[in-house]
Design a protein around this motif. Structure first.
Motif, PDB file in Angstrom:
ATOM      1  N   GLU A 129      -3.113  -4.285 -51.495  1.00 33.09           N
ATOM      2  CA  GLU A 129      -3.017  -2.969 -51.861  1.00 33.09           C
ATOM      3  C   GLU A 129      -2.523  -1.958 -50.738  1.00 33.09           C
ATOM      4  OE1 GLU A 129      -3.104  -2.100 -54.886  1.00 33.09           O
ATOM      5  OE2 GLU A 129      -4.442  -3.817 -55.865  1.00 33.09           O
ATOM      6  N   ASP A 131      -0.216  -1.367 -53.782  1.00 33.96           N
ATOM      7  CA  ASP A 131       1.146  -2.015 -54.591  1.00 33.96           C
ATOM      8  C   ASP A 131       1.800  -1.274 -55.384  1.00 33.96           C
ATOM      9  OD1 ASP A 131      -0.739  -1.963 -56.617  1.00 33.96           O
ATOM     10  OD2 ASP A 131      -0.839  -4.003 -57.055  1.00 33.96           O
ATOM     11  N   GLU A 137       1.404   4.053 -59.464  1.00 30.24           N
ATOM     12  CA  GLU A 137       0.004   4.383 -58.733  1.00 30.24           C
ATOM     13  C   GLU A 137      -0.044   5.124 -57.544  1.00 30.24           C
ATOM     14  OE1 GLU A 137      -2.239   0.490 -60.169  1.00 30.24           O
ATOM     15  OE2 GLU A 137      -1.385   0.200 -58.232  1.00 30.24           O
ATOM     16  N   ASN A 149      -7.783   1.263 -53.333  1.00 30.27           N
ATOM     17  CA  ASN A 149      -6.634   0.695 -54.326  1.00 30.27           C
ATOM     18  C   ASN A 149      -5.937   1.836 -54.695  1.00 30.27           C
ATOM     19  OD1 ASN A 149      -5.295  -0.521 -56.337  1.00 30.27           O
ATOM     20  ND2 ASN A 149      -6.782  -1.994 -56.671  1.00 30.27           N
ATOM     21  N   ASP A 150      -4.456   1.928 -54.847  1.00 22.69           N
ATOM     22  CA  ASP A 150      -4.029   2.920 -55.398  1.00 22.69           C
ATOM     23  C   ASP A 150      -3.866   2.758 -56.845  1.00 22.69           C
ATOM     24  OD1 ASP A 150      -2.219   0.531 -54.887  1.00 22.69           O
ATOM     25  OD2 ASP A 150      -0.535   1.737 -54.732  1.00 22.69           O
TER      26      ASP A 150
HETATM   27 CA    CA Z   1      -2.692  -0.606 -56.778  1.00 27.70          CA
END
Ligand code: CA
Ligand code: CA
Length: 172
Positions: A129, A131, A137, A149-150
């Motif tokens: 990430e 990603d 995202e 995390n996006d």
């Molecule tokens: Ca992500």
């Protein structure tokens, strides 16, 4: 610069900040002036010198931003390992929104408190990430361990809110 040198540098910076803060607080107390500036309002708890709270309802990212602003706060943007652990503790195993997003410029994660950006190559990201999955995202959540995390901004998560913008409060 090696990782060890960076660690030493960060540690030194933290220590000097703490020393300055302790001196300041002590001086204020000596002068008999209330230290209310360093206390958190009702509903917020202190962690790493920050006043933080987790709201008790989930929301998408833009609603989460609004809910934080309604209590004169903004989404919590951890800048240090200690602050990141505060976010981890506060989320209590729930998915939570953090105050970073790359909605304006892809890959540029801007902090909600106005204190700069976090690199997409930084150590706080979960492996692989961010990603930008399916190109959709742009909002950062903490959904596993203390890793970032996006995620799609339309996800529903608990908002973590923080008081104070740049420059950051001087309280320890
Ligand atoms: Ca992500
Ligand atoms: Ca993105």
């Amino acid at each position: 610069m090696s990782a060890a040198l960076i660690t030493v540098y960060i540690f030194s910076a933290l220590c000097s900040n703490i020393a300055a803060s302790v001196t300041k607080t002590w001086s204020i107390r000596q002068a008999g002036i209330p230290t209310y500036r360093c206390a958190c309002p009702v509903g917020f708890s202190r962690c790493a010198g920050r006043c933080l709270t987790r709201l008790n309802q989930t929301a998408n990212y833009s609603t989460a931003e609004r809910l934080c602003s309604e209590i004169n706060a903004h989404l919590f943007a951890p800048h240090t390992d200690e602050e990141n652990q505060c976010a981890f503790t506060l989320r209590s195993g729930q998915w939570a929104w953090l105050g970073y997003s790359d909605r304006e410029v892809e890959g540029e994660f801007v902090a909600a408190d106005g204190c700069g950006t976090y690199p997409s190559t930084g150590v706080r990201w979960r492996p692989d990430e961010p990603d930008n999955w399916l190109g959709a995202e742009h909002c950062v959540g903490m959904i596993a361990y203390d890793e970032w995390n996006d995620r799609p901004c339309g996800d529903n998560m608990y908002p973590l809110c923080q008081l104070g913008n740049c420059p950051r409060p001087e309280c320890p």
